[in-house]
Design an enzyme around this catalytic site. Structure first.
Site, PDB file in Angstrom:
ATOM      1  N   LYS A  47      -1.058 -13.869  -7.845  1.00  0.00           N
ATOM      2  CA  LYS A  47      -2.225 -13.876  -8.732  1.00  0.00           C
ATOM      3  C   LYS A  47      -1.804 -14.187 -10.159  1.00  0.00           C
ATOM      4  CE  LYS A  47      -4.336  -9.978  -9.367  1.00  0.00           C
ATOM      5  NZ  LYS A  47      -5.197  -8.822  -9.040  1.00  0.00           N
TER       6      LYS A  47
ATOM      7  N   GLU B   4       9.850 -12.063  -7.328  1.00  0.00           N
ATOM      8  CA  GLU B   4      10.307 -12.325  -5.969  1.00  0.00           C
ATOM      9  C   GLU B   4       9.728 -13.630  -5.437  1.00  0.00           C
ATOM     10  OE1 GLU B   4       9.125  -9.405  -7.041  1.00  0.00           O
ATOM     11  OE2 GLU B   4      10.137  -7.715  -6.068  1.00  0.00           O
TER      12      GLU B   4
ATOM     13  N   GLY C 280      -4.386  -6.855  -5.650  1.00  0.00           N
ATOM     14  CA  GLY C 280      -3.549  -7.397  -4.583  1.00  0.00           C
ATOM     15  C   GLY C 280      -3.773  -6.719  -3.244  1.00  0.00           C
ATOM     16  N   ARG C 281      -3.754  -5.392  -3.235  1.00  0.00           N
ATOM     17  CA  ARG C 281      -3.848  -4.651  -1.969  1.00  0.00           C
ATOM     18  C   ARG C 281      -5.242  -4.730  -1.348  1.00  0.00           C
ATOM     19  NH1 ARG C 281      -2.921  -1.614  -6.319  1.00  0.00           N
ATOM     20  NH2 ARG C 281      -4.348   0.019  -6.968  1.00  0.00           N
TER      21      ARG C 281
ATOM     22  N   GLU D  29      -0.686   3.094  -3.024  1.00  0.00           N
ATOM     23  CA  GLU D  29      -0.681   2.412  -4.321  1.00  0.00           C
ATOM     24  C   GLU D  29      -1.993   2.670  -5.076  1.00  0.00           C
ATOM     25  OE1 GLU D  29       0.017  -1.872  -4.280  1.00  0.00           O
ATOM     26  OE2 GLU D  29       1.216  -1.672  -6.099  1.00  0.00           O
TER      27      GLU D  29
ATOM     28  N   HIS E 253       7.329   8.394  21.649  1.00  0.00           N
ATOM     29  CA  HIS E 253       8.742   8.528  22.006  1.00  0.00           C
ATOM     30  C   HIS E 253       9.605   8.585  20.755  1.00  0.00           C
ATOM     31  CE1 HIS E 253       8.201   7.659  26.367  1.00  0.00           C
ATOM     32  NE2 HIS E 253       7.070   7.183  25.897  1.00  0.00           N
TER      33      HIS E 253
ATOM     34  N   LYS F 288      10.103  -2.835 -13.131  1.00  0.00           N
ATOM     35  CA  LYS F 288      10.172  -4.246 -13.548  1.00  0.00           C
ATOM     36  C   LYS F 288      10.894  -4.392 -14.883  1.00  0.00           C
ATOM     37  CE  LYS F 288       5.844  -5.884 -11.411  1.00  0.00           C
ATOM     38  NZ  LYS F 288       4.507  -6.431 -11.699  1.00  0.00           N
TER      39      LYS F 288
END
Lengths: 523, 523
Positions: free
Chosen positions: B209, B215, B266-267, B353, B384, B499
């Site tokens: 965005k 990254e 974003g999320r 978040e 399990h 950051k």
């Protein structure tokens, strides 16, 4: 004589309870502490605990706790084959699958180290024949892929290890076969994997210690029906990994059978034939041997009485301090390595299934907290996900970081003056400091309280050897925590009730409540 | 006029605190309750909360809490474009990307619903041209695969949705292209994905965005270097999804650019171009439309004032009761569907978040717990693994089960009189009852305390439509919880410090502590 006592009966524990949160990371964390609060592990790894909320005083009491609870004596008793798994009246021998740190363990006249080695060598021989093409599929094609059918301990550990070493193996010309995994009883799991395979060239490994695991047997028949539809002979495409007493053992319907036994719990079985078959087939037996040798080296380090020289023991004790004194109910595992993508899921199983207990090893109720919730995802991905809560949430979650100087593929790119690997490591260093020291700001929304403890395991590169050491570290940490809490870390009675009720649903003999839920789900 | 108040100032909350754990599931859970404690969701899904520790009295107070806190009014204010993201002074418009539940939202003269629809249609048009072969790679080959480069919100949601629909799409002849994802700055992530691709036939989607995500930009250049090495023209192999104000916008180095904006976090961006591009390319635009329509239907249901008719609101309020009254710090999401493999990881991000905050929406410190730790794996795999702790651990973890009557592929096998899908659903029903009712045993090690609350979302099949409704349910649950706690669920200041410190490491301008950690990691 080892004495088994509940944690809250120990003098050292009472002392420990008075040392509640006496360390401010903001005040104490500096270069000298980072250099000092450090222990060599095995295979070139190092455990750094400078950003944990402990000081000399806490560490002294943790040493007293280790001694009073006889943690090393208990580990030695386990290595010597005593019945540590009290609930099931079994020895606990996964360490023996990778080396021998104490006396011979003999059971029914069988030297157990010899037994595990024999199975490893048989697998090595079988894998060599598959790789050379001496053993082929039913239409004469060479096997190019291997698919493990198993769930829980027969899935998570081997899968995590395969993913952890896949890129390393490709880079180092060790990749012999692709590996795939089928675990869930959801038929879409098997359908999805099978549809992606060239069945003529695929060898399946059926893994079930008991030979009666519902999911695994259903998936076996699912796969066999596809093999038959493809005109292939299933018995030429499947091997079994099981115990010698299981219904699967020595069955001519399998191309070969390899064995482990009841003394190796599923979640600790990666070092046995359960991990050995798929890893030896995928990467070659010598890669699996390197993995075992890293684990054995770490097992040896775990014998050290001095907690400052024993990273697994120290990690365990700090975890107990965080759980029972600082009252922190969850912990996160955060590997800065994409290859360790599924390593947190394996540790989640290993830890939560071992120590998620509310009775002691004699079955008596406990009045203190035992195993925490464990979760995690690789960094830097997690930074863009749940780290918000870790930094600024209302609860504190202790963190376990893992990082390596070098990446596995050797591929990289330089952007803005740094490689991606440097960025990865810079992020990791930055996070440790951000969590520990925080940051003041006049806007409370931009304020970071800090005082959020973490430790760091680091090394040069993730290799079979260092991965073995890493796995052993956590297995031994879990074992030491179980000893400290006086729980039996090696049974899992908590899985039984669900199995029983599932059978009731499938047989139609269920009570009204169960039947109501079954109906909602179309049964 | 909406009034924003902290939870602990509400009369209903004070009442709620007096109703601590007054319900025994062992006593009350039966068929009648299972029939009654049930709410229709959207797209054929149902929310069943019979195994939650609530009764009429608690539900009555939760309704009072919803009314007193004005939760529906706040949702309407959000839908109408008020500045709900106070920390960043922004509207919150992800609902508008899938439908319009309230008045027109106009910003700078632009109708925002129109803007999001325009982008969706542009993507649909672009995808159709890729599918028809009108748009090709730089060597004239048809695109057969798409690879998304993005992290956090640009990765977890779209990836979870792709995996959730991949088998459905194959079965229903909707699969147009394979999709892959590159997220981690660890160069082994990109190297691993790129080495598995036929680059000539691969279209990359760069998603950021801001256009400055470290990254993602590193991975973009990584991919471009491989494209160049392969003799391909990167500008013919990459599209961008970004905001109109980002450095990536309208850049001729991309084959096309599609837009979202700062009003979609974003999320919460799966419904925007962030999810739209990859899903429309992989499965066709009409599949993405079905997904959006399921989400929009659930958004509409979330407008209901009566909590017994509003599953997202009810789920949110029960979660607050568990967090703040029963003091349970974690919650697990357990889909009995292999296709929802990565759905828990997406919800972990969306929830932790959003609500992992310790200040209210005005930046003032809070004195009560907010967002819990969220984790999960698909069943039956988790049974399990970590279920041991869930059944018999010392802490109680509330559970969210999800299940479907039918599987996606239609493939199945009958073993011992039942299909795998029946076994899957039988396990799910059994677990709910086992957790709720437990089991007595004279051996405490085999004793199940029960009283462990869970809810169940169920439906006939996981499809684009029901998946959209499922995602919306959780997004709205998180939103309602944020309103209840009076936090801003739409910023993420907690990611900033890391950051900043990372930049210090990479620029070499760091303090001694940071420098010491950086050195351990080879920087």
């Amino acid at each position: 004589m080892v004495s088994w006592r509940n944690l809250d009966t120990l003098e050292a524990y009472k002392k420990l309870l008075t040392l509640k949160d006496s360390v401010s990371l903001r005040d104490v964390l500096n270069g000298a502490r980072i250099a000092e609060y450090s222990v060599p592990m095995a295979a070139g790894l190092t455990y750094n605990y400078a950003a944990k909320k402990v000081d000399k005083r806490v560490l002294q009491i943790l040493q007293e706790l280790a001694d009073e609870q006889g943690l090393i004596e208990k580990y030695k008793a386990l290595l010597n084959g005593e019945i540590i798994n009290t609930g099931e009246n079994r020895k606990v021998l996964h360490h023996l699958a990778r080396g021998q740190q104490a006396g011979d363990v003999v059971y029914n006249g069988k030297n157990m180290r010899g037994f595990y080695e024999e199975q490893r060598l048989k697998i090595a021989d079988f894998a060599a024949k598959v790789h050379s093409g001496e053993i082929k599929g039913s239409t004469g094609k060479k096997f190019t892929a291997v698919t493990q059918i198993g769930i829980g301990g027969s899935d998570l550990g081997p899968r995590a290890i395969y993913l952890a070493l896949e890129k390393w193996a490709e880079k180092n010309n060790k990749k012999k076969m692709d590996a795939h995994f089928i675990s869930n009883v959801d038929p879409d799991d098997a359908a999805g994997v099978v549809s992606s395979l060239n069945l003529e060239e695929t060898l399946f490994i059926l893994v079930s210690k008991s030979g009666v695991t519902q999911e695994t047997l259903a998936n076996e028949l699912f796969v066999k029906s596809f093999l038959k539809k493809a005109g292939l002979n299933p018995s030429k495409h499947m091997i079994a990994v099981t115990s010698e007493t299981s219904p699967l053992a020595g069955n001519p319907e399998y191309l070969a059978s390899f064995y482990m036994d009841d003394f190796i719990g599923g979640r600790f079985s990666s070092s046995s034939a359960v991990g050995g078959a798929v890893i030896s087939l995928a990467f070659g037996p010598e890669v699996f041997e390197c993995f075992l040798s890293g684990a054995a080296e770490a097992d040896k380090t775990a014998l050290e009485q001095n907690i400052l020289k024993n990273p697994a023991l120290l990690d365990a004790l700090i975890g107990v301090y965080e759980r029972n004194v600082l009252n922190l109910p969850a912990t996160a595992v955060l590997p800065y390595s994409q290859a360790l993508n599924r390593f947190p899921a394996h540790l989640q199983q290993a830890d939560m299934e071992s120590n998620g207990k509310q009775v002691n090893r004699n079955g008596e109720p406990l009045s203190y907290a035992t195993g925490p919730v464990v979760f995690g995802e690789p960094g830097t991905n997690g930074q863009h996900s749940f780290y918000q809560l870790l930094h600024q949430g209302t609860d504190i979650v202790p963190l376990q970081f893992i990082g390596f100087t070098e990446n596995q593929t050797g591929e990289d790119v330089t952007v803005d003056g740094s490689t991606s690997q440097m960025k990865l490591c810079a992020n990791l260093a930055a996070q440790i400091v951000a969590f520990a020291k925080g940051k003041d700001d006049e806007n409370p929304n931009k304020r970071f309280p800090g005082e959020r403890p973490s430790s760091l395991i680091y090394g040069k590169k993730l290799t079979p050897n260092s991965l073995g050491a890493l796995l052993s570290h956590f297995e031994n940490k879990i074992m030491f925590q179980g000893f400290t809490w006086n729980v039996n870390s090696f049974d899992q009675e908590g899985v039984q009730l669900g199995k029983k009720l599932t059978k009731e649903v499938l047989s139609g003999k269920m009570d009204e409540t169960l039947s109501s839920y079954a109906k909602l789900l179309g049964i």
